[in-house]
Motif scaffolding. Sequence first.
Motif, PDB file in Angstrom:
ATOM      1  N   GLN A 181      31.132  41.534  40.791  1.00 41.53           N
ATOM      2  CA  GLN A 181      31.792  42.715  40.490  1.00 41.53           C
ATOM      3  C   GLN A 181      32.867  42.955  41.183  1.00 41.53           C
ATOM      4  O   GLN A 181      33.358  42.608  42.198  1.00 41.53           O
ATOM      5  CB  GLN A 181      30.925  43.635  40.318  1.00 41.53           C
TER       6      GLN A 181
ATOM      7  N   LEU B 248      32.880  45.429  49.023  1.00 38.90           N
ATOM      8  CA  LEU B 248      32.104  43.890  48.689  1.00 38.90           C
ATOM      9  C   LEU B 248      32.756  43.421  47.498  1.00 38.90           C
ATOM     10  O   LEU B 248      32.463  42.384  47.048  1.00 38.90           O
ATOM     11  CB  LEU B 248      30.704  44.184  48.505  1.00 38.90           C
ATOM     12  N   ARG B 249      33.811  44.234  46.724  1.00 44.48           N
ATOM     13  CA  ARG B 249      34.386  43.802  45.439  1.00 44.48           C
ATOM     14  C   ARG B 249      34.806  42.384  45.671  1.00 44.48           C
ATOM     15  O   ARG B 249      35.291  41.851  46.662  1.00 44.48           O
ATOM     16  CB  ARG B 249      35.436  44.666  44.842  1.00 44.48           C
TER      17      ARG B 249
ATOM     18  N   CYS C 277      34.297  46.475  41.628  1.00 42.26           N
ATOM     19  CA  CYS C 277      34.515  47.954  41.473  1.00 42.26           C
ATOM     20  C   CYS C 277      35.381  48.399  42.644  1.00 42.26           C
ATOM     21  O   CYS C 277      35.330  47.795  43.759  1.00 42.26           O
ATOM     22  CB  CYS C 277      33.088  48.600  42.069  1.00 42.26           C
TER      23      CYS C 277
ATOM     24  N   TYR D  23      36.174  50.994  44.254  1.00 45.56           N
ATOM     25  CA  TYR D  23      35.880  51.747  45.300  1.00 45.56           C
ATOM     26  C   TYR D  23      35.154  50.823  46.430  1.00 45.56           C
ATOM     27  O   TYR D  23      34.905  51.382  47.403  1.00 45.56           O
ATOM     28  CB  TYR D  23      35.092  52.761  45.002  1.00 45.56           C
ATOM     29  N   CYS D  24      34.676  49.608  46.309  1.00 44.04           N
ATOM     30  CA  CYS D  24      33.799  49.055  47.292  1.00 44.04           C
ATOM     31  C   CYS D  24      34.216  48.018  47.791  1.00 44.04           C
ATOM     32  O   CYS D  24      34.996  46.922  47.449  1.00 44.04           O
ATOM     33  CB  CYS D  24      32.490  48.627  46.315  1.00 44.04           C
TER      34      CYS D  24
ATOM     35  N   ARG E 224      35.128  50.375  37.493  1.00 38.97           N
ATOM     36  CA  ARG E 224      34.274  49.219  37.232  1.00 38.97           C
ATOM     37  C   ARG E 224      34.821  48.244  36.533  1.00 38.97           C
ATOM     38  O   ARG E 224      34.242  48.052  35.341  1.00 38.97           O
ATOM     39  CB  ARG E 224      33.027  49.581  37.175  1.00 38.97           C
TER      40      ARG E 224
ATOM     41  N   GLY F  53      25.105  42.724  46.905  1.00 41.97           N
ATOM     42  CA  GLY F  53      26.183  42.768  45.651  1.00 41.97           C
ATOM     43  C   GLY F  53      25.390  41.922  44.441  1.00 41.97           C
ATOM     44  O   GLY F  53      24.258  41.402  44.537  1.00 41.97           O
ATOM     45  N   GLU F  54      26.085  42.046  43.446  1.00 42.98           N
ATOM     46  CA  GLU F  54      25.619  41.416  42.140  1.00 42.98           C
ATOM     47  C   GLU F  54      25.620  39.838  42.616  1.00 42.98           C
ATOM     48  O   GLU F  54      27.009  39.334  42.283  1.00 42.98           O
ATOM     49  CB  GLU F  54      26.111  41.763  40.903  1.00 42.98           C
TER      50      GLU F  54
ATOM     51  N   CYS G 259      29.722  39.494  45.756  1.00 44.24           N
ATOM     52  CA  CYS G 259      29.396  40.132  44.719  1.00 44.24           C
ATOM     53  C   CYS G 259      30.645  39.748  43.392  1.00 44.24           C
ATOM     54  O   CYS G 259      31.459  39.372  43.801  1.00 44.24           O
ATOM     55  CB  CYS G 259      29.550  41.541  45.069  1.00 44.24           C
TER      56      CYS G 259
HETATM   57 FE1  SF4 Z   1      30.227  47.107  42.785  1.00 49.73          FE
HETATM   58 FE2  SF4 Z   1      27.651  47.193  43.647  1.00 49.73          FE
HETATM   59 FE3  SF4 Z   1      29.474  44.761  43.827  1.00 49.73          FE
HETATM   60 FE4  SF4 Z   1      30.043  46.778  45.543  1.00 49.73          FE
HETATM   61  S1  SF4 Z   1      28.401  45.706  45.534  1.00 49.73           S
HETATM   62  S2  SF4 Z   1      31.423  45.725  44.012  1.00 49.73           S
HETATM   63  S3  SF4 Z   1      29.390  48.792  44.123  1.00 49.73           S
HETATM   64  S4  SF4 Z   1      28.448  46.127  42.040  1.00 49.73           S
END
Ligand code: SF4
Length: 340
Positions: A57, A64-65, A59, A61-62, A165, A101-102, A55
């Motif tokens: 991104q 996968l950040r 975030c 909370y996640c 985010r 993930g992105e 990913c």
């Molecule tokens: Fe954010 Fe989705 Fe990436 Fe998790 S998988 S960090 S929620 S964009």
Amino acid sequence: MAVHSPPSPETRVDASAFFASPEDEQLWQHARSLRERYWSRTVFFRGIVEFSSHCEQNCLYCGLRRENMLLARYRLSPEEIFQAAVAVHDLGIGTVVLQSGEDGFYDAQTIAALVRRIKTELGLAITLSLGERSTEDYALWREAGADRYLLKMETFQEEAFRTLRPGSDPASRSRAYAALQRLGYECGNGIIQGLPGETDETLAAQFAALKALAPSMLAVGPFTPHPDTPLAGHPGPELPAILRAVALARIALPSAHIPVTSALGLLGDEVRIKALEVGNVLMPSLTPEQVRAGYSIYPGKNDSTETPISRAKSLMDSVTRAGFSIPAGPAGQGGAWKAP
Ligand code: SF4
Ligand code: SAH
């Protein structure tokens, strides 16, 4: 009971722990009657294939950040993704959800070719949940045959959004969602319940925002702390609050598809079945066994010791045993019916 270390699916929960007050129970009964009015006792299954844990991104909370260096990442090839969709089809489930993930590694053409192949060879309804991409990409996938898109706002509180985010912008996520709507996708939206700063008032405002958008699917997942994220020390909501939020979602949009999220499912099968009195969708993971534990959005996700196929089958059995019916085919999965 804080959602810290998830119990096994077999863990039993004392039924008196479902509600914090008689008012909560009344709210539940109201939501339950709305669910029965629109969806009787049907439960729609969607098989989710989590094809990349990379990913871009970050975030807070996640799991996968991108700054979580402790995660061993994986990517599935288009052929592996297709084979996972075959498993969904062979289970008699009419919809596959492709989520990741992105991850720009998969260009738009690769996803489009995969969507086309799943559509022509398997005839499944296809939901995509790949985060924010360009309108051109969304248009290409829609033309290729994608039916639905799940892009949750996560929080409608702008300040919280910007903090949680980093580098992502609420206006741009809203625009992406609007583009999906214009392109004719059946759209799913939703929030994470219990993020830092949430109060009864902010939660009520979130439901008002969701009601205004009237998504076909409305997902409310309880925040579940991941140890390798900045929010590791923030506790998740407790069970009565989680069930109250699902009931409020049903009351906000009585005819929407409301999934019992996998984060809620962490509390065990008994809670999952209870939540189906109000929710009407389940999304078991059919991500291949070798990689599935690596889709670590929060701990416990995809932790089952059973194979994905047998886990999905036993879930279908327990849903049927609890007196629900599971309609077959893509149309039965909500494809022929749109929320007003
Ligand atoms: Fe954010 Fe989705 Fe990436 Fe998790 S998988 S960090 S929620 S964009
Ligand atoms: N990357 C895409 C889709 C995959 S993330 C996107 O972000 O849109 C899937 C979902 O996991 C997100 O929509 C978010 O609601 C949820 N999620 C992430 N971290 C979570 C956590 N700690 N607790 C509960 N849900 C979480």
